[in-house]
Design an enzyme around this catalytic site. Structure first.
Site, PDB file in Angstrom:
ATOM      1  N   ASP A  93       7.294 -50.198 -15.473  1.00  0.00           N
ATOM      2  CA  ASP A  93       7.632 -49.975 -14.069  1.00  0.00           C
ATOM      3  C   ASP A  93       8.328 -51.237 -13.550  1.00  0.00           C
ATOM      4  O   ASP A  93       8.487 -52.223 -14.281  1.00  0.00           O
ATOM      5  CB  ASP A  93       6.390 -49.598 -13.254  1.00  0.00           C
ATOM      6  CG  ASP A  93       5.364 -50.709 -13.201  1.00  0.00           C
ATOM      7  OD1 ASP A  93       5.677 -51.848 -13.602  1.00  0.00           O
ATOM      8  OD2 ASP A  93       4.235 -50.450 -12.764  1.00  0.00           O
ATOM      9  N   SER A  94       8.745 -51.211 -12.308  1.00  0.00           N
ATOM     10  CA  SER A  94       9.546 -52.316 -11.782  1.00  0.00           C
ATOM     11  C   SER A  94       8.687 -53.367 -11.099  1.00  0.00           C
ATOM     12  O   SER A  94       9.190 -54.410 -10.691  1.00  0.00           O
ATOM     13  CB  SER A  94      10.523 -51.765 -10.748  1.00  0.00           C
ATOM     14  OG  SER A  94       9.790 -51.302  -9.617  1.00  0.00           O
ATOM     15  N   GLY A  95       7.420 -53.096 -10.938  1.00  0.00           N
ATOM     16  CA  GLY A  95       6.555 -53.995 -10.190  1.00  0.00           C
ATOM     17  C   GLY A  95       6.460 -53.615  -8.722  1.00  0.00           C
ATOM     18  O   GLY A  95       5.582 -54.086  -8.007  1.00  0.00           O
ATOM     19  N   GLY A  96       7.368 -52.750  -8.287  1.00  0.00           N
ATOM     20  CA  GLY A  96       7.415 -52.384  -6.874  1.00  0.00           C
ATOM     21  C   GLY A  96       6.115 -51.772  -6.374  1.00  0.00           C
ATOM     22  O   GLY A  96       5.604 -52.160  -5.321  1.00  0.00           O
ATOM     23  N   ASP A 147      11.956 -50.004  -6.327  1.00  0.00           N
ATOM     24  CA  ASP A 147      11.998 -49.066  -5.206  1.00  0.00           C
ATOM     25  C   ASP A 147      10.848 -49.410  -4.273  1.00  0.00           C
ATOM     26  O   ASP A 147       9.981 -50.204  -4.617  1.00  0.00           O
ATOM     27  CB  ASP A 147      11.838 -47.620  -5.695  1.00  0.00           C
ATOM     28  CG  ASP A 147      10.456 -47.376  -6.285  1.00  0.00           C
ATOM     29  OD1 ASP A 147       9.905 -48.319  -6.912  1.00  0.00           O
ATOM     30  OD2 ASP A 147       9.914 -46.267  -6.143  1.00  0.00           O
ATOM     31  N   GLN A 189      13.090 -41.424  -3.774  1.00  0.00           N
ATOM     32  CA  GLN A 189      12.096 -41.483  -2.698  1.00  0.00           C
ATOM     33  C   GLN A 189      12.518 -40.450  -1.638  1.00  0.00           C
ATOM     34  O   GLN A 189      13.295 -39.555  -1.917  1.00  0.00           O
ATOM     35  CB  GLN A 189      11.996 -42.901  -2.137  1.00  0.00           C
ATOM     36  CG  GLN A 189      11.397 -43.914  -3.124  1.00  0.00           C
ATOM     37  CD  GLN A 189       9.893 -43.710  -3.362  1.00  0.00           C
ATOM     38  OE1 GLN A 189       9.208 -42.985  -2.626  1.00  0.00           O
ATOM     39  NE2 GLN A 189       9.381 -44.332  -4.424  1.00  0.00           N
ATOM     40  N   GLY A 216       6.532 -41.882  -4.860  1.00  0.00           N
ATOM     41  CA  GLY A 216       5.968 -41.617  -3.541  1.00  0.00           C
ATOM     42  C   GLY A 216       5.137 -40.345  -3.467  1.00  0.00           C
ATOM     43  O   GLY A 216       4.823 -39.875  -2.373  1.00  0.00           O
ATOM     44  N   ASP A 266       2.585 -40.506 -16.028  1.00  0.00           N
ATOM     45  CA  ASP A 266       1.671 -41.610 -16.307  1.00  0.00           C
ATOM     46  C   ASP A 266       0.594 -41.565 -15.254  1.00  0.00           C
ATOM     47  O   ASP A 266       0.829 -41.095 -14.130  1.00  0.00           O
ATOM     48  CB  ASP A 266       2.382 -42.971 -16.212  1.00  0.00           C
ATOM     49  CG  ASP A 266       2.546 -43.414 -14.762  1.00  0.00           C
ATOM     50  OD1 ASP A 266       3.427 -42.860 -14.077  1.00  0.00           O
ATOM     51  OD2 ASP A 266       1.769 -44.273 -14.290  1.00  0.00           O
ATOM     52  N   CYS A 304     -13.722 -30.256 -28.876  1.00  0.00           N
ATOM     53  CA  CYS A 304     -12.824 -31.413 -28.967  1.00  0.00           C
ATOM     54  C   CYS A 304     -12.900 -32.059 -30.342  1.00  0.00           C
ATOM     55  O   CYS A 304     -13.982 -32.184 -30.919  1.00  0.00           O
ATOM     56  CB  CYS A 304     -13.184 -32.422 -27.875  1.00  0.00           C
ATOM     57  SG  CYS A 304     -12.174 -33.921 -27.894  1.00  0.00           S
ATOM     58  N   CYS A 306     -11.905 -35.227 -31.032  1.00  0.00           N
ATOM     59  CA  CYS A 306     -11.771 -36.692 -30.987  1.00  0.00           C
ATOM     60  C   CYS A 306     -12.941 -37.374 -31.688  1.00  0.00           C
ATOM     61  O   CYS A 306     -13.994 -36.779 -31.905  1.00  0.00           O
ATOM     62  CB  CYS A 306     -11.649 -37.185 -29.534  1.00  0.00           C
ATOM     63  SG  CYS A 306     -13.209 -37.407 -28.669  1.00  0.00           S
ATOM     64  N   CYS A 309     -16.255 -37.097 -29.702  1.00  0.00           N
ATOM     65  CA  CYS A 309     -16.943 -35.796 -29.753  1.00  0.00           C
ATOM     66  C   CYS A 309     -17.405 -35.441 -31.163  1.00  0.00           C
ATOM     67  O   CYS A 309     -18.363 -34.689 -31.332  1.00  0.00           O
ATOM     68  CB  CYS A 309     -16.035 -34.702 -29.188  1.00  0.00           C
ATOM     69  SG  CYS A 309     -15.852 -34.834 -27.400  1.00  0.00           S
ATOM     70  N   HIS A 335     -11.921 -40.580 -25.615  1.00  0.00           N
ATOM     71  CA  HIS A 335     -12.026 -39.139 -25.377  1.00  0.00           C
ATOM     72  C   HIS A 335     -11.050 -38.669 -24.299  1.00  0.00           C
ATOM     73  O   HIS A 335     -10.348 -37.672 -24.489  1.00  0.00           O
ATOM     74  CB  HIS A 335     -13.451 -38.748 -24.987  1.00  0.00           C
ATOM     75  CG  HIS A 335     -13.515 -37.329 -24.512  1.00  0.00           C
ATOM     76  ND1 HIS A 335     -13.560 -36.261 -25.378  1.00  0.00           N
ATOM     77  CD2 HIS A 335     -13.454 -36.796 -23.261  1.00  0.00           C
ATOM     78  CE1 HIS A 335     -13.529 -35.130 -24.686  1.00  0.00           C
ATOM     79  NE2 HIS A 335     -13.478 -35.424 -23.400  1.00  0.00           N
TER      80      HIS A 335
END
Lengths: 369, 369
Positions: A93-96, A147, A189, A216, A266, A304, A306, A309, A335
């Site tokens: 990300d840009s840090g914004g 942004d 945005q 946003g 994300d 599951c 994983c 589990c 998990h």
């Protein structure tokens, strides 16, 4: 120009699409989920365990890495991939978002965002150019423009002027690029105003971005607005570039957004919830702290596959949580991330086969054990 | 009676021996190190990662598991192996060491030790019979008798009367046994007095124990006394049974004790130090917090084959530590346990080959990077 993204198939019953995103560190099948590696690590996860559960791409946080250990240090050590020993794709990300979350500790001007470090109070200026410079030093596969992530209840005037600035910053980010092998995504945005979203897309879509994010959203506006504005904006975006819905979200939000035509996601929910003892199963969420699990010999989710589990009972996971053991965070994160990756598998499978009954069903309600 | 232990080879230049200990959950090659799984988990370690680094046997803490989640719960869930998903051998302590560490919160009588839980202040009585009952419920492969771990500076009178009680408790533990497949080890006390150590061995050696531990060392008496009393006591113990030096210790303490004829070790040092950022290398200890590592692209120990050293730099490990990331504890624990297991490999190899130059050399001094 190399084509970095292709749509493989479009869903017949939704606007969902199956895609393929080519980066310097490998191919990502979309729709995809990106675990969040805030400080150069997806919390409580070894990189090899991320690989094992099918993780294709990580998100790194520019704000945190810039402040500690510093992007120049990471550059000298060979970049973020080498630093954290993840040889797959990374989006930064840009840090914004983090800067704008600092509230009283930051001030926005046309130039950029002045802020004080949450670590030591030191003063910094994050400009669009600086955001690009940091991300180039980190060496991520995909960089995001700087942004402003606008509060969901901001007044229209503010949304309009802020979005206008984000558009100007987008241009500055493009101008600042120096690395041909790093993709760059614009960010749309416009708050909850359809016309401002459309205007932002109209301005930014012609720019030479490799993909577009919608920002946003998932910031408290509620499920209805999230779905409405998200799906409205997705359909405005270019068909031939990846669409990334930033910071969203819960399993059902992601499934809805895949159906609306988003390709990338994300969210800290799977890992943060894991550390808080909230675990996802195909029968709903489970709060592992609850007394009813004290004697429960069953795995979290019997369906599951994983490592958690396959090997541990709810009773054991509850014990680890109550005892404050680090292994609790490890197993729970493993998990939940496994769950999120299977969720994306199911989305892709539903689109690939065109069988709408394969879309993942999931209930927000707590599981009834 | 089945023979559970055999000495395979004796070292030519020391009293060290190579052995083979057969338990219900597998064979242990000795000398061996047992990572400590206090609350049903070796802190920050997945069981599969323990296996990978060569861990043969774990130690479980009766005191902690008795209080939380409770031994009866663990019994109902299939025992400690199933509970923590470790299918290899487990040795449990008797709970005595933790109870005696409670200081003012416990009182010793002939019957046993009355104590208050460190969790909720509730009152409990740990008798020799109860210690056996708990360990049988946990289903460990090796149970320890209830003993009193005497302070290293205790007066001779107290050491004598306490050791006499430990001898009486040893008999009671044997009488309380009901599980044929669980081995039981006696514990030799006697403080720093050679004649009391000898007397304790004389009393306990004829009892039907499957092995003997030496307790009350590594508790502040200093390296000289540790080595002197440890090696004196080891030589009094039966040749044909395993010898376990409890709670010891640092790498060089273990190497010395292997040379004195001890076969088994446990200690929290590798895992606790890991969480504090102190890491073992073949060049000495490293404190990963130090500023000199900020730019250091080298692995912790270039000669180490562990996942941590194969993938991460000192700079990254320092960053994780300073950022308070869980992954710091994970990678550091993995490395330190890998180091301890290689230390034991080297000890076994030195005895196996009879080549004294193969005994592990290790400096307590900090590494000079």
């Amino acid at each position: 120009m190399v084509k970095h993204f292709s749509v493989i198939k479009r869903d017949s019953s939704t606007k969902g699409r199956l895609g393929r995103l080519v980066t310097s560190h490998g191919v990502v099948e979309t729709p995809c989920f990106m675990p969040v590696g805030t400080q150069g690590t997806v919390k409580a996860m070894l990189p090899r365990d991320l690989r094992e559960l099918g993780c294709q791409i990580l998100l790194g946080n520019t704000y945190h890495l810039y402040l500690r250990p510093g992007h120049e240090l990471i550059r000298r050590l060979g970049g973020l991939h080498r630093f954290m020993s993840w040889d797959g794709p990374i989006l930064t990300d840009s840090g914004g978002y983090q800067v704008f979350s600092l509230g009283a500790m930051r001030k926005i001007t046309e130039d950029g965002a002045r802020f004080q470090s949450h670590l030591d109070g030191s003063a910094h200026l994050l400009t669009p150019e600086k955001a690009v410079e940091i991300q180039e030093a980190l060496g991520s596969d995909i960089a995001m423009i700087l942004d402003e992530c606008i509060a969901h209840d901001a007044a229209r005037d503010y949304v309009q002027s802020s979005t206008a600035r984000t558009i100007r910053w987008a241009k500055r980010c493009l101008d600042a690029r120096s690395q041909a092998d790093q993709l760059m995504f614009g960010i749309i945005q416009g708050g909850l105003f359809d016309d401002l979203r459309r205007w932002c897309v109209d301005e930014m879509a012609p720019m030479a971005f490799d993909g577009f994010a919608v920002g946003g959203l998932g910031v408290g506006e509620g499920e209805e607005q999230l779905n409405a504005v998200g799906s409205f904006t997705a359909q405005l975006l270019p068909e031939d570039k990846p669409r990334y819905l930033m910071g969203v979200g819960r399993p059902q939000d992601i499934v809805n957004a895949v159906g609306a035509g988003f390709d990338m996601f994300d969210c800290v929910i799977p890992t943060r919830n894991a550390r808080n003892g909230t675990l996802f199963t195909w029968q709903g969420k489970i709060n592992i702290k609850r007394a009813e699990f004290a004697n429960d010999a069953r795995p979290l989710d019997p369906s599951c596959g994983c490592y958690c589990c396959q090997n541990f009972s709810r009773a054991y996971l509850r014990h680890l949580y109550l005892a404050g053991e680090i292994l609790s965070s490890q197993l729970n994160s493993l998990h939940n991330l496994y769950f999120y990756h299977r969720l994306m598998d199911k989305c892709r499978e539903a689109i690939r086969t065109g069988r709408s009954e394969l879309w993942p069903q999931w209930l927000e309600a707590d599981a009834n054990p």
